[in-house]
Design a protein around this motif. Structure first.
Motif, PDB file in Angstrom:
ATOM      1  N   PRO A 146       0.830  -1.208   0.000  1.00 22.29           N
ATOM      2  CA  PRO A 146       0.000   0.000   0.000  1.00 22.29           C
ATOM      3  C   PRO A 146       0.865   1.258   0.000  1.00 22.29           C
ATOM      4  O   PRO A 146       1.947   1.285   0.593  1.00 22.29           O
ATOM      5  N   ASP A 147       0.380   2.290  -0.667  1.00 25.23           N
ATOM      6  CA  ASP A 147       1.117   3.555  -0.707  1.00 25.23           C
ATOM      7  C   ASP A 147       0.697   4.475   0.435  1.00 25.23           C
ATOM      8  O   ASP A 147       1.135   5.625   0.493  1.00 25.23           O
ATOM      9  N   PHE A 148      -0.115   3.991   1.347  1.00 28.33           N
ATOM     10  CA  PHE A 148      -0.551   4.772   2.500  1.00 28.33           C
ATOM     11  C   PHE A 148       0.478   4.652   3.631  1.00 28.33           C
ATOM     12  O   PHE A 148       1.197   3.659   3.729  1.00 28.33           O
ATOM     13  N   ASP A 149       0.503   5.665   4.488  1.00 26.60           N
ATOM     14  CA  ASP A 149       1.310   5.573   5.700  1.00 26.60           C
ATOM     15  C   ASP A 149       0.635   4.629   6.686  1.00 26.60           C
ATOM     16  O   ASP A 149      -0.601   4.499   6.709  1.00 26.60           O
ATOM     17  N   THR A 150       1.437   3.980   7.533  1.00 27.13           N
ATOM     18  CA  THR A 150       0.870   3.211   8.632  1.00 27.13           C
ATOM     19  C   THR A 150       0.006   4.154   9.483  1.00 27.13           C
ATOM     20  O   THR A 150       0.448   5.267   9.818  1.00 27.13           O
ATOM     21  N   PRO A 151      -1.223   3.766   9.829  1.00 28.73           N
ATOM     22  CA  PRO A 151      -2.091   4.647  10.616  1.00 28.73           C
ATOM     23  C   PRO A 151      -1.413   5.144  11.892  1.00 28.73           C
ATOM     24  O   PRO A 151      -0.608   4.446  12.510  1.00 28.73           O
ATOM     25  N   GLU A 152      -1.774   6.364  12.279  1.00 27.41           N
ATOM     26  CA  GLU A 152      -1.098   7.048  13.382  1.00 27.41           C
ATOM     27  C   GLU A 152      -1.195   6.273  14.695  1.00 27.41           C
ATOM     28  O   GLU A 152      -0.221   6.204  15.449  1.00 27.41           O
ATOM     29  N   ASN A 153      -2.347   5.690  14.985  1.00 24.19           N
ATOM     30  CA  ASN A 153      -2.486   4.972  16.264  1.00 24.19           C
ATOM     31  C   ASN A 153      -1.534   3.771  16.334  1.00 24.19           C
ATOM     32  O   ASN A 153      -1.016   3.431  17.402  1.00 24.19           O
ATOM     33  N   ILE A 154      -1.265   3.172  15.193  1.00 22.48           N
ATOM     34  CA  ILE A 154      -0.347   2.032  15.159  1.00 22.48           C
ATOM     35  C   ILE A 154       1.093   2.507  15.322  1.00 22.48           C
ATOM     36  O   ILE A 154       1.881   1.907  16.075  1.00 22.48           O
ATOM     37  N   ARG A 155       1.424   3.607  14.636  1.00 21.09           N
ATOM     38  CA  ARG A 155       2.776   4.176  14.806  1.00 21.09           C
ATOM     39  C   ARG A 155       3.009   4.562  16.272  1.00 21.09           C
ATOM     40  O   ARG A 155       4.080   4.294  16.834  1.00 21.09           O
ATOM     41  N   ASP A 156       1.994   5.173  16.877  1.00 22.48           N
ATOM     42  CA  ASP A 156       2.116   5.585  18.280  1.00 22.48           C
ATOM     43  C   ASP A 156       2.320   4.382  19.197  1.00 22.48           C
ATOM     44  O   ASP A 156       3.072   4.461  20.185  1.00 22.48           O
ATOM     45  N   ALA A 157       1.676   3.266  18.867  1.00 17.64           N
ATOM     46  CA  ALA A 157       1.825   2.067  19.681  1.00 17.64           C
ATOM     47  C   ALA A 157       3.255   1.536  19.617  1.00 17.64           C
ATOM     48  O   ALA A 157       3.795   1.049  20.623  1.00 17.64           O
ATOM     49  N   GLY A 158       3.879   1.658  18.445  1.00 14.38           N
ATOM     50  CA  GLY A 158       5.274   1.255  18.318  1.00 14.38           C
ATOM     51  C   GLY A 158       6.194   2.132  19.153  1.00 14.38           C
ATOM     52  O   GLY A 158       7.102   1.636  19.841  1.00 14.38           O
ATOM     53  N   ILE A 159       5.942   3.438  19.096  1.00 10.36           N
ATOM     54  CA  ILE A 159       6.739   4.384  19.892  1.00 10.36           C
ATOM     55  C   ILE A 159       6.537   4.126  21.388  1.00 10.36           C
ATOM     56  O   ILE A 159       7.493   4.117  22.180  1.00 10.36           O
ATOM     57  N   LYS A 160       5.288   3.890  21.755  1.00 11.22           N
ATOM     58  CA  LYS A 160       4.973   3.611  23.166  1.00 11.22           C
ATOM     59  C   LYS A 160       5.689   2.344  23.640  1.00 11.22           C
ATOM     60  O   LYS A 160       6.197   2.281  24.770  1.00 11.22           O
ATOM     61  N   ALA A 161       5.759   1.345  22.771  1.00 15.46           N
ATOM     62  CA  ALA A 161       6.441   0.098  23.134  1.00 15.46           C
ATOM     63  C   ALA A 161       7.909   0.359  23.446  1.00 15.46           C
ATOM     64  O   ALA A 161       8.468  -0.181  24.411  1.00 15.46           O
ATOM     65  N   ILE A 162       8.532   1.205  22.638  1.00 15.83           N
ATOM     66  CA  ILE A 162       9.934   1.556  22.882  1.00 15.83           C
ATOM     67  C   ILE A 162      10.076   2.288  24.214  1.00 15.83           C
ATOM     68  O   ILE A 162      10.926   1.948  25.053  1.00 15.83           O
TER      69      ILE A 162
END
Length: 381
Positions: free
Chosen positions: A25-41
């Motif tokens: 897909p040419d879309f960005d990963t949805p923001e809530n999912i990106r935030d979950a990755g950052i939160k995991a770190i």
């Protein structure tokens, strides 16, 4: 690969190549999912997990599969891996012994025959009758099955054709599988990208099939998470255990951070999936309409995924600017070198007179690319 290499070389030279080859897909990963990755770190989820994935993610996968297919799994029947390709590899290596035959419908995703070969199995190609319009049927399988056949690889919705096997036909295939005592590896990675009145069904839902099916899926396509590398397999405990043992000695667990992002993808808001599906549908309708107006090209409307599978047989034996066209490789090279458009020839998918185009790119780029393709073909009429 040759076309891809040439396209990259032209791009490096500054040429404005419209690339219809993208399998993501040419879309960005949805923001809530990106935030979950950052939160995991930030929360310190950066260490090893169990080889097969965290329990919360396995539970979410079970719930997602049940919601999508009606098939119920437990955590012990789930293995999380480094992308769906890794899941497919684990399944193939766990199931296939040297000389085992594996039925493979044509066209096929390019990795399937290579993985069968790596397992020292024998690829048993299954041509789909033209009258079936890309939908695998039992009579196709009956013409190809042998005494060595041990398994069948299914991919619905299909890459490259976008074909979707109807539930009634899938039920017939399930009976055939049981009658011939076969395993099934069912790649359902595009199951949420469905259009018109098509219905996705998993072969695992039919009587007697859950115990002989390895269901493969992941978050890459539906959630625009290709780079996060999370796929999963669902199947009988003893097969999942064998796959986990193999994974333990090869990659160990998939990225911990990505697992937490995938957990959010599966359990969080699903609106982004709907938005992507609607946009893909809009592009699909446009690209099919345009291609079917071009001379000597024809394409059936795909019902799933984000690809069109184009028949170019009418151009075999024709000449474009002094170039003899003998197959889709020749036509693809002409478009690339003369019109700055990259498509994927069908030779890699088992059908040399077809090519695949992805509409996982912007409408503006689709329009530009199709204009260039049409202009070159009109010039050669």
């Amino acid at each position: 690969m040759a076309i891809d290499s040439k396209a990259k070389a032209l791009l490096a030279q500054g040429r404005d190549v419209v690339n219809f080859g993208a399998g993501e897909p040419d879309f960005d990963t949805p923001e809530n999912i990106r935030d979950a990755g950052i939160k995991a770190i930030n929360h310190g989820h950066t260490r090893y997990t169990a080889v097969g994935g965290i329990e919360a993610l396995k539970s979410a996968i079970c719930e997602r599969i049940y919601a999508d297919t009606g098939v119920q799994y437990t955590n012990e029947e789930i293995l999380v891996s480094v992308g769906a390709k890794h899941s497919l590899y684990n399944a193939t290596m766990a199931l296939i012994n040297p000389q085992d035959g594996v039925l493979l419908p044509v066209p096929y995703w390019v990795t399937y025959p290579e993985q069968i070969t790596l397992a020292e199995g024998t690829v048993e190609y299954v041509p789909i009758a033209p009258s079936h319009e890309g939908e695998l049927r039992v009579d196709d399988l009956a013409a190809a099955v042998t005494s060595r056949s041990k398994g069948l690889i299914l991919n619905s919705p299909s890459n490259p054709s976008g074909a979707v096997i109807r539930p009634s036909v899938l039920e017939d295939i399930a009976r055939f599988v049981i009658d011939h005592d076969l395993w099934v590896i069912s790649d359902e990675i595009y199951n949420r990208l469905i259009y018109d009145d098509a219905v996705h069904a998993s072969i695992a839902k039919f009587d007697g099939m859950k115990d002989r099916t390895i269901l493969i899926n992941g978050v890459s396509k539906s959630y625009a998470m290709t780079g996060w590398r999370i796929g999963y397999a669902a199947g009988p405990k003893h097969i999942i255990k064998a796959m986990s043992s193999l994974q333990s000695q090869s990659t160990s667990n998939p990225s911990t951070i990505s697992q937490y992002a995938a957990l959010e993808a599966l359990t969080g808001p699903q609106e982004a999936v709907t938005v992507m599906q609607r946009e893909f549908d809009r592009r699909r309708r446009y690209i099919v309409g345009r291609l079917n107006t071009m001379p000597k090209l024809s394409v059936a409307t795909p019902q799933g995924a984000f690809y069109v599978w184009v028949n170019m047989e009418g151009w075999v034996g024709e000449t474009i600017r002094g170039r003899l066209v003998q197959n889709a490789d020749d036509l693809a090279l002409a478009w690339l070198e003369l019109a700055d458009v990259a498509v994927v020839p069908g030779s890699g998918f088992g059908m040399p007179n077809y090519f695949r185009m992805s509409y996982a790119t912007s409408m503006e780029r689709i329009e530009t690319g199709l204009d260039r393709m049409a202009a070159l073909l009109e010039e050669a009429r």
